[in-house]
Design an enzyme around this catalytic site. Structure first.
Site: not given
Ligand code: PNS
Length: 167
Positions: A19, A43, A92, A130
């Site tokens: 990150h 979560k 990645r 993570s």
């Molecule tokens: O680190 P992660 O868990 O891969 O991050 C995922 C994240 C936070 C980028 C994604 O879950 C997100 O943007 N959530 C916010 C809700 C949202 O907008 N959902 C629609 C996305 S297509």
């Protein structure tokens, strides 16, 4: 042209060197980079959002154009509110691509003015995640190449596990 504001969203539970590598790369390209931690009630995280904010703020202090925030709800709404034009995500390996593409397409459906930019982390971090860091920490494995020192200390404290001493 005005400097581009980008959002780097994620869970960051915990922050890894992968990150941080992406944050450093993003800070060199974008005028402002907002690292945004999702407040997700579904979560059960290892670290609270406040703890993650603290860790991220501590580790990103060398970059003056990076700020760390948290958000709730849709990313596109948060981006609009933050006046961000770009979503930055790290890719990645091929295994990340499908999920990342799906999110990028969905976000484009929701707001076509928001661009997603994918960046690769340094070669040292292709499989760092993570989830694996949490598992290795809980089993007492070596973490020094995977997370910043301050994160390692907090992981050991939270999980109550001392690092394995190898012969
Ligand atoms: O680190 P992660 O868990 O891969 O991050 C995922 C994240 C936070 C980028 C994604 O879950 C997100 O943007 N959530 C916010 C809700 C949202 O907008 N959902 C629609 C996305 S297509």
């Amino acid at each position: 042209m005005k400097p581009v504001v980008a959002i780097y969203p994620g869970t960051f539970d915990p922050l890894t060197n992968g990150h941080l590598d992406l944050i450093e790369r993003g800070s060199r390209i974008f005028g402002e980079l907002v690292v945004a931690i999702l407040r997700n009630s579904e979560k059960t995280p290892l670290f609270s959002v406040e703890e993650r904010l603290e860790m991220l703020r501590e580790c990103t202090s060398p970059w003056p154009n990076v700020r760390v925030e948290s958000f709730e709800g849709l990313l596109v709404d948060y981006a609009r509110q933050s006046k961000a034009q770009v979503v930055l995500r790290g890719v990645r390996a091929v295994s990340d691509y499908e999920y990342e593409l799906q999110m990028a397409w969905m976000n484009r459906q929701l707001d076509s003015s928001l661009e997603t930019v994918f960046m690769m982390p340094a070669g040292a971090y292709p499989y760092l995640s993570s989830k694996l860091v949490r598992e290795i920490a809980s089993l007492g494995g070596a973490l020094s190449s995977m997370v910043p020192r301050s994160v390692e200390v907090r992981l050991r404290e939270r999980l109550g596990v001392a690092p394995l001493t190898r012969k």
